[in-house]
Design a protein around this motif. Structure first.
Motif, PDB file in Angstrom:
ATOM      1  N   VAL A 142      30.729  40.155  44.593  1.00  0.00           N
ATOM      2  CA  VAL A 142      29.495  40.894  44.339  1.00  0.00           C
ATOM      3  C   VAL A 142      29.106  40.715  42.879  1.00  0.00           C
ATOM      4  CG1 VAL A 142      28.396  43.157  44.378  1.00  0.00           C
ATOM      5  CG2 VAL A 142      30.059  42.546  46.131  1.00  0.00           C
ATOM      6  N   PHE A 143      30.047  40.938  41.997  1.00  0.00           N
ATOM      7  CA  PHE A 143      29.905  40.610  40.586  1.00  0.00           C
ATOM      8  C   PHE A 143      31.306  40.355  40.052  1.00  0.00           C
ATOM      9  CE2 PHE A 143      29.592  45.242  40.970  1.00  0.00           C
ATOM     10  CZ  PHE A 143      30.625  45.671  40.149  1.00  0.00           C
ATOM     11  N   PRO A 144      31.449  39.749  38.898  1.00  0.00           N
ATOM     12  CA  PRO A 144      32.774  39.335  38.429  1.00  0.00           C
ATOM     13  C   PRO A 144      33.800  40.463  38.481  1.00  0.00           C
ATOM     14  CG  PRO A 144      31.095  38.465  36.976  1.00  0.00           C
ATOM     15  CD  PRO A 144      30.394  39.375  37.953  1.00  0.00           C
ATOM     16  N   GLY A 145      34.889  40.191  39.199  1.00  0.00           N
ATOM     17  CA  GLY A 145      35.963  41.157  39.310  1.00  0.00           C
ATOM     18  C   GLY A 145      35.832  42.116  40.474  1.00  0.00           C
ATOM     19  N   PHE A 146      34.743  42.019  41.227  1.00  0.00           N
ATOM     20  CA  PHE A 146      34.521  42.931  42.355  1.00  0.00           C
ATOM     21  C   PHE A 146      34.178  42.102  43.580  1.00  0.00           C
ATOM     22  CE2 PHE A 146      31.876  45.720  44.993  1.00  0.00           C
ATOM     23  CZ  PHE A 146      32.743  46.796  45.133  1.00  0.00           C
ATOM     24  N   ARG A 147      35.050  42.169  44.599  1.00  0.00           N
ATOM     25  CA  ARG A 147      34.841  41.412  45.832  1.00  0.00           C
ATOM     26  C   ARG A 147      34.708  42.361  47.002  1.00  0.00           C
ATOM     27  NH1 ARG A 147      35.541  36.137  44.694  1.00  0.00           N
ATOM     28  NH2 ARG A 147      35.552  35.521  46.865  1.00  0.00           N
ATOM     29  N   ARG A 148      33.969  41.931  48.014  1.00  0.00           N
ATOM     30  CA  ARG A 148      33.744  42.736  49.204  1.00  0.00           C
ATOM     31  C   ARG A 148      34.065  41.873  50.430  1.00  0.00           C
ATOM     32  NH1 ARG A 148      27.962  45.175  49.568  1.00  0.00           N
ATOM     33  NH2 ARG A 148      27.548  43.160  48.690  1.00  0.00           N
TER      34      ARG A 148
END
Length: 122
Positions: free
Chosen positions: A112-118
């Protein structure tokens, strides 16, 4: 003699050709939050005002006493030693250890954004 019906205070700050109708758009631009309160009654005399003020003070005292008793209960609970230190690192689950990810981690998730995955929906 030119007598204007409206003054500069009556003209909208945002739309110069419009008479102000108290829409509040100018307040929103400056980041001011506009709120309203409901006034149920206005004290008609000094005695009534003193009575309402005394009732309000009693209510505040009751709230303070309730808060103090709640804090005393929490302090008693803490004094009993029932709050035990728990190390968060003992409860970490690493993504590589998860069994339900059958496919590759990069294929199963989207960033989703750097360091955050979904997880991707199937």
């Amino acid at each position: 003699m030119n007598i204007n019906k409206y003054t500069d205070d009556d003209i909208c700050d945002i739309y110069p050709n419009r008479i102000c109708d108290n829409c509040g758009d100018c307040l929103k631009e400056e980041g001011i939050d506009v709120r309203a309160i409901k006034i149920e009654d206005i004290a008609k005399n000094v005695e009534e005002n003193e009575f309402l003020e005394a009732e309000y003070k009693k209510m505040l005292e009751a709230l303070k006493e309730e808060e103090n008793s709640r804090l005393e209960e929490v302090n008693e609970y803490e004094d009993e030693g029932s709050l035990e230190y728990v190390d968060a690192f003992d409860h970490i689950e690493y993504i590589d250890d998860l069994d339900y990810l059958e496919e590759d981690f990069d294929d199963a998730t989207e960033e989703v954004f750097p360091g955050f995955r979904r997880l991707k929906k199937k």
